[in-house]
Design a protein around this motif. Sequence first.
Motif, PDB file in Angstrom:
ATOM      1  N   ASP A  68       8.159   6.993  -5.915  1.00 45.80           N
ATOM      2  CA  ASP A  68       8.727   5.994  -6.820  1.00 45.80           C
ATOM      3  C   ASP A  68      10.257   6.047  -6.834  1.00 45.80           C
ATOM      4  O   ASP A  68      10.928   5.011  -6.779  1.00 45.80           O
ATOM      5  N   VAL A  69      10.786   7.259  -6.899  1.00 42.14           N
ATOM      6  CA  VAL A  69      12.248   7.411  -6.934  1.00 42.14           C
ATOM      7  C   VAL A  69      12.851   6.984  -5.599  1.00 42.14           C
ATOM      8  O   VAL A  69      13.885   6.303  -5.559  1.00 42.14           O
ATOM      9  N   ARG A  70      12.191   7.355  -4.512  1.00 40.12           N
ATOM     10  CA  ARG A  70      12.701   6.951  -3.195  1.00 40.12           C
ATOM     11  C   ARG A  70      12.706   5.431  -3.051  1.00 40.12           C
ATOM     12  O   ARG A  70      13.596   4.866  -2.414  1.00 40.12           O
ATOM     13  N   THR A  71      11.735   4.762  -3.652  1.00 39.17           N
ATOM     14  CA  THR A  71      11.730   3.298  -3.640  1.00 39.17           C
ATOM     15  C   THR A  71      12.963   2.777  -4.371  1.00 39.17           C
ATOM     16  O   THR A  71      13.623   1.846  -3.897  1.00 39.17           O
ATOM     17  N   GLN A  72      13.275   3.368  -5.504  1.00 42.19           N
ATOM     18  CA  GLN A  72      14.471   2.957  -6.249  1.00 42.19           C
ATOM     19  C   GLN A  72      15.730   3.165  -5.421  1.00 42.19           C
ATOM     20  O   GLN A  72      16.707   2.429  -5.577  1.00 42.19           O
ATOM     21  N   LEU A  73      15.710   4.164  -4.546  1.00 43.94           N
ATOM     22  CA  LEU A  73      16.863   4.450  -3.692  1.00 43.94           C
ATOM     23  C   LEU A  73      16.851   3.620  -2.410  1.00 43.94           C
ATOM     24  O   LEU A  73      17.751   3.736  -1.588  1.00 43.94           O
ATOM     25  N   GLU A  98       5.254   7.526   2.810  1.00 46.12           N
ATOM     26  CA  GLU A  98       4.758   8.856   3.209  1.00 46.12           C
ATOM     27  C   GLU A  98       4.352   9.666   1.982  1.00 46.12           C
ATOM     28  O   GLU A  98       3.296  10.307   1.972  1.00 46.12           O
ATOM     29  N   ASP A  99       5.185   9.653   0.951  1.00 44.58           N
ATOM     30  CA  ASP A  99       4.880  10.406  -0.271  1.00 44.58           C
ATOM     31  C   ASP A  99       3.628   9.869  -0.950  1.00 44.58           C
ATOM     32  O   ASP A  99       2.761  10.633  -1.371  1.00 44.58           O
ATOM     33  N   TRP A 100       3.524   8.551  -1.069  1.00 43.62           N
ATOM     34  CA  TRP A 100       2.360   7.948  -1.734  1.00 43.62           C
ATOM     35  C   TRP A 100       1.079   8.226  -0.948  1.00 43.62           C
ATOM     36  O   TRP A 100       0.028   8.465  -1.536  1.00 43.62           O
ATOM     37  N   LEU A 137       5.715  10.586  -7.864  1.00 48.83           N
ATOM     38  CA  LEU A 137       7.005  10.324  -8.503  1.00 48.83           C
ATOM     39  C   LEU A 137       8.131  10.273  -7.472  1.00 48.83           C
ATOM     40  O   LEU A 137       9.008   9.402  -7.543  1.00 48.83           O
ATOM     41  N   ARG A 138       8.096  11.194  -6.497  1.00 46.41           N
ATOM     42  CA  ARG A 138       9.149  11.180  -5.479  1.00 46.41           C
ATOM     43  C   ARG A 138       9.117   9.869  -4.705  1.00 46.41           C
ATOM     44  O   ARG A 138      10.164   9.296  -4.404  1.00 46.41           O
ATOM     45  N   LEU A 162       0.705   1.737  -2.497  1.00 46.48           N
ATOM     46  CA  LEU A 162       0.640   1.483  -1.059  1.00 46.48           C
ATOM     47  C   LEU A 162       0.275   0.027  -0.776  1.00 46.48           C
ATOM     48  O   LEU A 162       0.838  -0.591   0.139  1.00 46.48           O
ATOM     49  N   GLU A 163      -0.643  -0.512  -1.550  1.00 44.58           N
ATOM     50  CA  GLU A 163      -1.023  -1.919  -1.375  1.00 44.58           C
ATOM     51  C   GLU A 163       0.148  -2.842  -1.691  1.00 44.58           C
ATOM     52  O   GLU A 163       0.391  -3.809  -0.967  1.00 44.58           O
TER      53      GLU A 163
END
Length: 147
Positions: A102-107, A115-117, A99-100, A139-140
């Motif tokens: 995903d949220v970082r992607t939104q940011l 790194e999180d994934w 989830l982090r 990641l892909e």
Amino acid sequence: LEGIDHPRGKALLALHLGSTYTALERHEAAEGELLRAVEEFEGLPDGPDRFNMAKARLRLAENRRACGRLREAVEALDLAVDGMTGVGSAYYAAQALLLRGDVRTQLGEREAAVEDWTSARALYAEEHSIHEDDARHRLEQEGDEQQ
């Protein structure tokens, strides 16, 4: 639970109410219940319940993301990931990391998201969870977008 003195039961109820309120898009009520759950798990008579505190923070982050409070969601996820470390919950740590990311992607924080994934994928693999594919897929996709 009025009149029932069971601190862990009250904390668990607050956790589940908070999750339910998030699903119902009652974000303010969810925030209050989930913060109460963290506080009550921390103050249990037999000592803090780190696992459920972290789980409540994970649900708090989901609520904050749902109502667009992305930075605050990352803050809650940072605490959730830290709280899951060392309490034997690789599965929930992986959920928080996924989830982090995903949220970082939104940011727009793509490197941190990868790194999180990557970390989530490794933890899911440890747990032999089908959710390893969720992390692999992210990641892909990220790799496809960078080419």
